[in-house]
Design a protein around this motif. Structure first.
Motif, PDB file in Angstrom:
ATOM      1  N   VAL A 173     -10.369  17.484  18.043  1.00 48.34           N
ATOM      2  CA  VAL A 173     -11.097  17.240  19.218  1.00 48.34           C
ATOM      3  C   VAL A 173     -12.671  16.933  19.302  1.00 48.34           C
ATOM      4  CG1 VAL A 173      -9.434  18.949  20.506  1.00 48.34           C
ATOM      5  CG2 VAL A 173     -11.851  19.702  19.219  1.00 48.34           C
ATOM      6  N   THR A 232     -17.576  17.172  22.332  1.00 46.23           N
ATOM      7  CA  THR A 232     -18.250  16.792  23.779  1.00 46.23           C
ATOM      8  C   THR A 232     -17.357  16.326  24.527  1.00 46.23           C
ATOM      9  OG1 THR A 232     -19.291  14.701  22.933  1.00 46.23           O
ATOM     10  CG2 THR A 232     -20.494  16.850  23.035  1.00 46.23           C
ATOM     11  N   GLY A 233     -17.439  16.056  25.782  1.00 45.76           N
ATOM     12  CA  GLY A 233     -16.453  15.320  26.507  1.00 45.76           C
ATOM     13  C   GLY A 233     -15.091  16.192  26.949  1.00 45.76           C
ATOM     14  N   ASP A 234     -14.107  15.539  26.892  1.00 44.80           N
ATOM     15  CA  ASP A 234     -12.870  16.250  27.615  1.00 44.80           C
ATOM     16  C   ASP A 234     -12.132  17.162  26.846  1.00 44.80           C
ATOM     17  OD1 ASP A 234     -11.550  14.602  25.943  1.00 44.80           O
ATOM     18  OD2 ASP A 234     -10.584  13.205  27.385  1.00 44.80           O
ATOM     19  N   ARG A 235     -12.509  17.053  25.199  1.00 42.29           N
ATOM     20  CA  ARG A 235     -12.049  17.804  24.203  1.00 42.29           C
ATOM     21  C   ARG A 235     -10.432  17.810  24.150  1.00 42.29           C
ATOM     22  NH1 ARG A 235     -14.970  20.897  21.277  1.00 42.29           N
ATOM     23  NH2 ARG A 235     -13.455  22.385  20.970  1.00 42.29           N
ATOM     24  N   GLU A 236      -9.723  16.456  24.652  1.00 41.64           N
ATOM     25  CA  GLU A 236      -8.497  16.319  24.663  1.00 41.64           C
ATOM     26  C   GLU A 236      -8.158  16.267  23.229  1.00 41.64           C
ATOM     27  OE1 GLU A 236      -5.102  12.861  25.608  1.00 41.64           O
ATOM     28  OE2 GLU A 236      -7.155  13.032  26.529  1.00 41.64           O
ATOM     29  N   ARG A 237      -6.988  16.899  22.634  1.00 48.03           N
ATOM     30  CA  ARG A 237      -6.435  16.900  21.294  1.00 48.03           C
ATOM     31  C   ARG A 237      -5.835  15.551  20.896  1.00 48.03           C
ATOM     32  NH1 ARG A 237      -4.401  22.464  18.911  1.00 48.03           N
ATOM     33  NH2 ARG A 237      -6.181  23.744  19.723  1.00 48.03           N
ATOM     34  N   ARG A 238      -6.353  15.134  19.901  1.00 43.27           N
ATOM     35  CA  ARG A 238      -5.530  13.673  19.107  1.00 43.27           C
ATOM     36  C   ARG A 238      -5.091  14.318  17.781  1.00 43.27           C
ATOM     37  NH1 ARG A 238     -10.605  10.047  18.884  1.00 43.27           N
ATOM     38  NH2 ARG A 238      -9.709   9.945  16.817  1.00 43.27           N
TER      39      ARG A 238
END
Length: 137
Positions: A63, A66-72
């Motif tokens: 993640v 900062t930001g949306d902390r969406e998992r990749r």
């Protein structure tokens, strides 16, 4: 030492097998971040590596801090197996080198050759070959 990309130069934990294989790649390169990681690595047998350490061929969930902390999900690959469009990143890339040997919760930091930087946190390890009993992959 001048590096073409920079990974934080802290001690990383690597398997002896990953270290031996990656040393062969690094031998043909000028001073590089991967060489710094290899030079400063704590080595353990593949059967003794903790399950929360990023090893070669690990599938890692990351993640941005900062930001949306969406998992990749990224898979740490050898250069010939790398395919960024599918999330397989080369260990010789700035991001790949920065992730190698980190533990869940650690922050990967890097500077690319163009001077841009990045940061990702290791959120989870979805698959680690050694934790699955695959010690010789």
């Amino acid at each position: 030492m001048t590096l073409d990309s920079t990974a934080v130069l802290t001690t990383r934990t690597l398997t002896e097998l990953d270290h031996a294989r990656l040393t062969k790649y690094a031998d043909g390169l000028p001073a590089s971040a991967i060489q710094s990681v290899l030079d400063n690595a704590e080595l353990v047998a593949p059967s003794e590596i903790a399950g929360d350490v990023v090893t070669m061929r690990s599938r890692v969930q990351v993640v941005a801090p900062t930001g949306d902390r969406e998992r990749r999900t990224l898979t740490l690959s050898y250069p010939l197996d790398a395919d960024p469009s599918t999330g397989c990143i080369s260990v010789l890339s700035p991001v790949g080198t920065a992730l190698l040997g980190l533990r869940v919760g650690d922050m990967a930091n890097w500077v690319a050759p163009d001077g841009s930087g990045g940061q990702l946190q290791v959120a989870a390890i979805a698959y680690q070959p050694e934790a699955s009993g695959e010690h010789l992959l």
